[in-house]
Design an enzyme around this catalytic site. Structure first.
Site, mmCIF file in Angstrom:
data_model
loop_
_atom_site.group_PDB
_atom_site.id
_atom_site.type_symbol
_atom_site.label_atom_id
_atom_site.label_comp_id
_atom_site.label_asym_id
_atom_site.label_seq_id
_atom_site.Cartn_x
_atom_site.Cartn_y
_atom_site.Cartn_z
ATOM 1 N N GLN A 92 21.619 1.855 -38.970
ATOM 2 C CA GLN A 92 20.828 3.129 -38.969
ATOM 3 C C GLN A 92 20.898 3.613 -40.333
ATOM 4 O O GLN A 92 22.251 3.784 -40.793
ATOM 5 C CB GLN A 92 21.469 3.948 -37.771
ATOM 6 C CG GLN A 92 20.846 5.293 -37.749
ATOM 7 C CD GLN A 92 21.833 6.407 -36.766
ATOM 8 O OE1 GLN A 92 23.040 6.205 -36.348
ATOM 9 N NE2 GLN A 92 21.031 7.499 -36.588
ATOM 10 N N VAL A 94 19.094 6.491 -41.810
ATOM 11 C CA VAL A 94 19.233 8.104 -41.761
ATOM 12 C C VAL A 94 20.098 8.541 -40.450
ATOM 13 O O VAL A 94 19.516 8.317 -39.484
ATOM 14 C CB VAL A 94 17.643 8.556 -41.707
ATOM 15 C CG1 VAL A 94 17.714 10.245 -41.826
ATOM 16 C CG2 VAL A 94 16.911 8.172 -42.905
ATOM 17 N N HIS A 98 16.505 8.767 -34.359
ATOM 18 C CA HIS A 98 14.984 8.312 -34.384
ATOM 19 C C HIS A 98 14.412 7.220 -33.796
ATOM 20 O O HIS A 98 15.434 6.152 -33.825
ATOM 21 C CB HIS A 98 14.398 8.417 -35.869
ATOM 22 C CG HIS A 98 15.269 7.339 -36.846
ATOM 23 N ND1 HIS A 98 16.558 7.752 -37.047
ATOM 24 C CD2 HIS A 98 14.889 6.436 -37.541
ATOM 25 C CE1 HIS A 98 16.876 6.622 -38.037
ATOM 26 N NE2 HIS A 98 16.015 5.791 -38.284
ATOM 27 N N HIS A 100 12.093 3.920 -33.511
ATOM 28 C CA HIS A 100 11.025 3.319 -34.063
ATOM 29 C C HIS A 100 10.076 2.722 -33.134
ATOM 30 O O HIS A 100 10.460 2.191 -32.148
ATOM 31 C CB HIS A 100 11.724 2.173 -34.879
ATOM 32 C CG HIS A 100 12.646 2.436 -36.077
ATOM 33 N ND1 HIS A 100 12.176 2.286 -37.087
ATOM 34 C CD2 HIS A 100 13.787 2.708 -35.902
ATOM 35 C CE1 HIS A 100 13.551 2.517 -38.040
ATOM 36 N NE2 HIS A 100 14.467 2.756 -37.092
#
Lengths: 141, 141
Positions: A92, A94, A98, A100
């Site tokens: 990971q 950032v 999130h 993908h």
């Protein structure tokens, strides 16, 4: 706190968006594994999904599956992966949750490997995002 | 129709289970990327998540995030990935929707690569599954 994604969410930084509502946002990955590679995020800053409720995580992935349908139509992909990494050990980059959406094409890489990431131009991302947005059906979560 | 996962769901084939309710089932991957590698499936046969509703997909991933918390505690992982492949082009081996919970450990592979899959013994899988089940909190979806 300096979070690259929070900065995009608050419009201090730019990104090429395909979707936004009160709780979530989706935009094009600037270093796509394949054309159409999209990121889907909760606006609330959570480092990993361990910090999110089951309901929030469900909504995030339900939305991701919905947007994935538009992405694969737009780029005419042969398949796609939903991937979500938690922690540096899981690659990971950032530390803001999130998902993908990675479109895949037959023989786009060695077996079992990801294609390499590319650097996309803003024009390319805008062109693809415009196509994707046309395919996104209305949704209420 | 000969589906390996439908056969496990109907108990015609064996697997090392960690969770089951009316709609979903979760069991250990027999060829784990890392110890604790778990698969979470809808019992209804769907080839890819394109065949599932947003609500069904949301429940599947909400449950996966819930079970992931137990998996990482049981194997003391440094991170984890939720991954879900759709279509042969995306490296989907069994054409019945499944979410991979892949525990990750610092430096368990080259940067940006997956560790290689291993062949686990039934004893190893049973031992890990027993630990995971202890950490699974009650859930209603």
């Amino acid at each position: 706190m300096d979070c690259v994604f929070c900065s995009i969410i608050s419009k201090k930084s730019q990104a090429v968006h395909i979707f936004e509502n009160e709780e979530f946002i989706a935009f094009m990955d600037k270093f796509p594994i394949n054309p159409g590679h999209t990121l889907v995020l909760p606006k609330k800053h959570c480092q990993t999904i361990v910090d999110m409720s089951i309901e929030e995580t469900g909504k995030l992935f339900g939305l991701s599956s919905h947007l994935a349908k538009a992405v694969i139509k737009a780029v005419n992909a042969d398949g796609f992966t939903l991937g979500q990494n938690n922690g540096e050990a899981a690659n990971q980059i950032v530390p803001h949750v999130h998902v993908h959406i990675v479109p895949r094409f037959s023989n786009d890489s060695e077996v079992g490997r990801w294609p390499s990431r590319k650097t996309a131009s803003i024009k390319d991302l805008n062109d693809i995002a415009a196509k994707i947005r046309k395919y996104v059906e209305p949704i209420s979560l």
